[in-house]
Design a protein around this motif. Sequence first.
Motif, PDB file in Angstrom:
ATOM      1  N   GLN A 102     -24.555  35.448 -16.754  1.00  0.00           N
ATOM      2  CA  GLN A 102     -23.854  35.055 -18.094  1.00  0.00           C
ATOM      3  C   GLN A 102     -23.442  33.778 -18.190  1.00  0.00           C
ATOM      4  OE1 GLN A 102     -20.609  37.504 -19.494  1.00  0.00           O
ATOM      5  NE2 GLN A 102     -20.680  36.779 -21.582  1.00  0.00           N
ATOM      6  N   GLY A 103     -24.511  32.926 -18.809  1.00  0.00           N
ATOM      7  CA  GLY A 103     -24.331  31.287 -18.910  1.00  0.00           C
ATOM      8  C   GLY A 103     -23.721  31.378 -20.266  1.00  0.00           C
ATOM      9  N   ILE A 104     -23.939  32.307 -21.351  1.00  0.00           N
ATOM     10  CA  ILE A 104     -23.555  31.969 -22.902  1.00  0.00           C
ATOM     11  C   ILE A 104     -22.197  32.549 -22.746  1.00  0.00           C
ATOM     12  CG2 ILE A 104     -24.034  32.530 -24.948  1.00  0.00           C
ATOM     13  CD1 ILE A 104     -26.973  32.779 -24.349  1.00  0.00           C
ATOM     14  N   SER A 105     -21.174  31.927 -23.195  1.00  0.00           N
ATOM     15  CA  SER A 105     -19.982  32.264 -23.188  1.00  0.00           C
ATOM     16  C   SER A 105     -19.430  32.940 -24.326  1.00  0.00           C
ATOM     17  CB  SER A 105     -18.960  30.831 -22.976  1.00  0.00           C
ATOM     18  OG  SER A 105     -17.655  31.540 -23.289  1.00  0.00           O
ATOM     19  N   GLU A 106     -18.885  34.311 -24.347  1.00  0.00           N
ATOM     20  CA  GLU A 106     -18.540  34.938 -25.348  1.00  0.00           C
ATOM     21  C   GLU A 106     -17.160  35.330 -25.577  1.00  0.00           C
ATOM     22  OE1 GLU A 106     -21.009  38.615 -25.019  1.00  0.00           O
ATOM     23  OE2 GLU A 106     -22.800  37.548 -25.642  1.00  0.00           O
ATOM     24  N   ARG A 107     -16.127  34.494 -25.251  1.00  0.00           N
ATOM     25  CA  ARG A 107     -14.862  34.545 -25.273  1.00  0.00           C
ATOM     26  C   ARG A 107     -14.309  34.293 -26.462  1.00  0.00           C
ATOM     27  NH1 ARG A 107     -15.244  29.774 -21.571  1.00  0.00           N
ATOM     28  NH2 ARG A 107     -14.513  27.866 -22.740  1.00  0.00           N
ATOM     29  N   HIS A 108     -13.068  34.818 -26.816  1.00  0.00           N
ATOM     30  CA  HIS A 108     -12.426  34.459 -28.015  1.00  0.00           C
ATOM     31  C   HIS A 108     -12.003  33.033 -28.081  1.00  0.00           C
ATOM     32  CE1 HIS A 108     -12.393  38.766 -28.566  1.00  0.00           C
ATOM     33  NE2 HIS A 108     -11.882  39.132 -27.489  1.00  0.00           N
ATOM     34  N   PHE A 109     -12.019  32.523 -29.239  1.00  0.00           N
ATOM     35  CA  PHE A 109     -11.503  31.156 -29.454  1.00  0.00           C
ATOM     36  C   PHE A 109     -10.814  30.880 -30.638  1.00  0.00           C
ATOM     37  CE2 PHE A 109     -15.404  31.192 -31.726  1.00  0.00           C
ATOM     38  CZ  PHE A 109     -15.396  30.432 -32.627  1.00  0.00           C
ATOM     39  N   ARG A 110     -10.121  29.918 -30.651  1.00  0.00           N
ATOM     40  CA  ARG A 110      -9.252  29.471 -32.028  1.00  0.00           C
ATOM     41  C   ARG A 110      -9.245  27.940 -32.046  1.00  0.00           C
ATOM     42  NH1 ARG A 110      -4.883  31.397 -35.505  1.00  0.00           N
ATOM     43  NH2 ARG A 110      -3.874  29.358 -36.218  1.00  0.00           N
ATOM     44  N   LEU A 165      -7.710  23.256 -41.011  1.00  0.00           N
ATOM     45  CA  LEU A 165      -8.802  23.937 -40.934  1.00  0.00           C
ATOM     46  C   LEU A 165      -9.083  24.728 -39.574  1.00  0.00           C
ATOM     47  CD1 LEU A 165     -11.675  24.970 -42.175  1.00  0.00           C
ATOM     48  CD2 LEU A 165     -12.459  23.095 -41.064  1.00  0.00           C
ATOM     49  N   THR A 166      -8.958  26.082 -39.542  1.00  0.00           N
ATOM     50  CA  THR A 166      -8.988  27.051 -38.533  1.00  0.00           C
ATOM     51  C   THR A 166     -10.462  27.786 -38.332  1.00  0.00           C
ATOM     52  OG1 THR A 166      -6.514  27.214 -38.701  1.00  0.00           O
ATOM     53  CG2 THR A 166      -7.709  28.850 -37.099  1.00  0.00           C
ATOM     54  N   VAL A 167     -11.163  27.621 -37.203  1.00  0.00           N
ATOM     55  CA  VAL A 167     -12.205  28.554 -36.884  1.00  0.00           C
ATOM     56  C   VAL A 167     -11.643  29.448 -35.556  1.00  0.00           C
ATOM     57  CG1 VAL A 167     -14.498  28.413 -36.158  1.00  0.00           C
ATOM     58  CG2 VAL A 167     -13.686  26.472 -37.732  1.00  0.00           C
ATOM     59  N   GLU A 168     -11.922  30.574 -35.968  1.00  0.00           N
ATOM     60  CA  GLU A 168     -11.540  31.697 -34.849  1.00  0.00           C
ATOM     61  C   GLU A 168     -12.793  32.468 -34.760  1.00  0.00           C
ATOM     62  OE1 GLU A 168      -7.220  32.957 -35.111  1.00  0.00           O
ATOM     63  OE2 GLU A 168      -7.952  33.118 -37.136  1.00  0.00           O
ATOM     64  N   GLY A 169     -13.242  32.853 -33.506  1.00  0.00           N
ATOM     65  CA  GLY A 169     -14.126  33.843 -33.010  1.00  0.00           C
ATOM     66  C   GLY A 169     -13.666  34.691 -32.234  1.00  0.00           C
ATOM     67  N   CYS A 170     -14.081  36.269 -32.531  1.00  0.00           N
ATOM     68  CA  CYS A 170     -13.518  37.237 -31.610  1.00  0.00           C
ATOM     69  C   CYS A 170     -14.810  38.236 -31.710  1.00  0.00           C
ATOM     70  CB  CYS A 170     -12.629  37.867 -32.736  1.00  0.00           C
ATOM     71  SG  CYS A 170     -11.757  39.124 -31.661  1.00  0.00           S
ATOM     72  N   GLN A 201       0.427  15.902 -26.582  1.00  0.00           N
ATOM     73  CA  GLN A 201       0.971  16.863 -25.594  1.00  0.00           C
ATOM     74  C   GLN A 201      -0.024  18.113 -25.592  1.00  0.00           C
ATOM     75  OE1 GLN A 201       4.519  18.181 -27.671  1.00  0.00           O
ATOM     76  NE2 GLN A 201       5.708  16.480 -27.101  1.00  0.00           N
ATOM     77  N   GLN A 202      -1.005  18.054 -26.325  1.00  0.00           N
ATOM     78  CA  GLN A 202      -2.283  18.835 -26.467  1.00  0.00           C
ATOM     79  C   GLN A 202      -3.009  18.874 -25.216  1.00  0.00           C
ATOM     80  OE1 GLN A 202      -4.186  19.078 -30.111  1.00  0.00           O
ATOM     81  NE2 GLN A 202      -5.862  20.577 -29.444  1.00  0.00           N
ATOM     82  N   THR A 203      -3.542  19.794 -24.493  1.00  0.00           N
ATOM     83  CA  THR A 203      -4.338  19.957 -23.488  1.00  0.00           C
ATOM     84  C   THR A 203      -5.739  20.117 -24.305  1.00  0.00           C
ATOM     85  OG1 THR A 203      -4.240  22.144 -23.274  1.00  0.00           O
ATOM     86  CG2 THR A 203      -2.967  20.619 -21.821  1.00  0.00           C
ATOM     87  N   GLU A 204      -6.903  19.510 -24.130  1.00  0.00           N
ATOM     88  CA  GLU A 204      -8.073  19.525 -24.930  1.00  0.00           C
ATOM     89  C   GLU A 204      -8.868  20.719 -24.484  1.00  0.00           C
ATOM     90  OE1 GLU A 204     -11.004  18.840 -27.561  1.00  0.00           O
ATOM     91  OE2 GLU A 204      -9.094  17.682 -27.401  1.00  0.00           O
ATOM     92  N   ALA A 205      -9.280  21.818 -25.162  1.00  0.00           N
ATOM     93  CA  ALA A 205      -9.942  22.832 -24.884  1.00  0.00           C
ATOM     94  C   ALA A 205     -11.522  22.230 -25.371  1.00  0.00           C
ATOM     95  CB  ALA A 205      -9.752  23.953 -25.933  1.00  0.00           C
ATOM     96  N   HIS A 206     -12.164  22.767 -24.258  1.00  0.00           N
ATOM     97  CA  HIS A 206     -13.826  22.365 -24.442  1.00  0.00           C
ATOM     98  C   HIS A 206     -14.580  23.474 -24.990  1.00  0.00           C
ATOM     99  CE1 HIS A 206     -12.802  18.600 -22.324  1.00  0.00           C
ATOM    100  NE2 HIS A 206     -12.374  19.390 -21.480  1.00  0.00           N
ATOM    101  N   TYR A 207     -14.079  24.565 -25.471  1.00  0.00           N
ATOM    102  CA  TYR A 207     -14.955  25.470 -26.006  1.00  0.00           C
ATOM    103  C   TYR A 207     -14.356  25.967 -27.436  1.00  0.00           C
ATOM    104  CZ  TYR A 207     -17.300  30.003 -26.624  1.00  0.00           C
ATOM    105  OH  TYR A 207     -18.134  31.057 -27.051  1.00  0.00           O
ATOM    106  N   PRO A 208     -15.013  25.908 -28.372  1.00  0.00           N
ATOM    107  CA  PRO A 208     -16.585  25.652 -28.690  1.00  0.00           C
ATOM    108  C   PRO A 208     -16.850  24.163 -28.703  1.00  0.00           C
ATOM    109  CG  PRO A 208     -15.842  26.970 -30.473  1.00  0.00           C
ATOM    110  CD  PRO A 208     -14.623  26.677 -29.417  1.00  0.00           C
ATOM    111  N   HIS A 209     -17.883  23.976 -28.421  1.00  0.00           N
ATOM    112  CA  HIS A 209     -18.480  22.448 -28.781  1.00  0.00           C
ATOM    113  C   HIS A 209     -18.637  22.387 -29.989  1.00  0.00           C
ATOM    114  CE1 HIS A 209     -19.048  21.662 -24.484  1.00  0.00           C
ATOM    115  NE2 HIS A 209     -19.492  22.964 -24.346  1.00  0.00           N
ATOM    116  N   TYR A 210     -18.572  21.142 -30.689  1.00  0.00           N
ATOM    117  CA  TYR A 210     -18.281  20.771 -31.915  1.00  0.00           C
ATOM    118  C   TYR A 210     -18.978  19.125 -32.287  1.00  0.00           C
ATOM    119  CZ  TYR A 210     -13.782  18.827 -31.541  1.00  0.00           C
ATOM    120  OH  TYR A 210     -12.502  18.089 -31.238  1.00  0.00           O
ATOM    121  N   ASN A 211     -19.320  18.946 -33.650  1.00  0.00           N
ATOM    122  CA  ASN A 211     -19.694  17.790 -33.963  1.00  0.00           C
ATOM    123  C   ASN A 211     -18.614  17.282 -35.239  1.00  0.00           C
ATOM    124  OD1 ASN A 211     -21.570  17.109 -31.882  1.00  0.00           O
ATOM    125  ND2 ASN A 211     -23.142  17.824 -33.230  1.00  0.00           N
ATOM    126  N   ILE A 212     -18.356  16.400 -35.511  1.00  0.00           N
ATOM    127  CA  ILE A 212     -17.720  15.977 -36.572  1.00  0.00           C
ATOM    128  C   ILE A 212     -18.362  14.812 -37.207  1.00  0.00           C
ATOM    129  CG2 ILE A 212     -15.799  15.098 -37.957  1.00  0.00           C
ATOM    130  CD1 ILE A 212     -13.883  16.509 -35.984  1.00  0.00           C
TER     131      ILE A 212
END
Length: 149
Positions: free
Chosen positions: A87-95, A71-76, A29-40
């Motif tokens: 502005q090519g570098i995104s600075e939006r809030h994320f979770r 595990l939750t990573v949040e940026g504000c 049911q989840q729509t995939e958010a593409h920000y921020p990019h990550y590796n596992i």
Amino acid sequence: MRTAFDVTPLWRSSVGFDRLFDLLDAAQQQTEAHYPHYNIEKLGEDRYQISVALAGFRPDEINVTAEQNVLTVEGCKTDEKREYLYQGISERHFRRQFNLADYVQVRNASFDNGLLRIELVREIPEAMKPRRIAIDGQSNVQRIDHKAA
């Protein structure tokens, strides 16, 4: 193309897998958010690392929380008034949330050159590890002779 998977037959014949089924259902049911990019990354038998690209963020603008297999990573970003021509570098809030398997613990988090690295390790408690059970070769059960009775 994503297809739906019906877990109903599994519910009828499984006990104690509620969390797994909930994860499958949420993933569908989840729509995939593409920000921020990550590796596992798998670093070893029971060692993992999550790397999150956070260009433009400072360590004090990032919050990492681990609780009950999530595990939750949040940026504000702090509100700084800047005038950008582009502005090519995104600075939006994320979770971003990561579901962790049982016994996976966060060991360390570091932030260097715009990359957040979170080290994880799976530590199975001694009580949960397989153990060998000794088999006693002698029987303490007394035999009853039915012919004597």
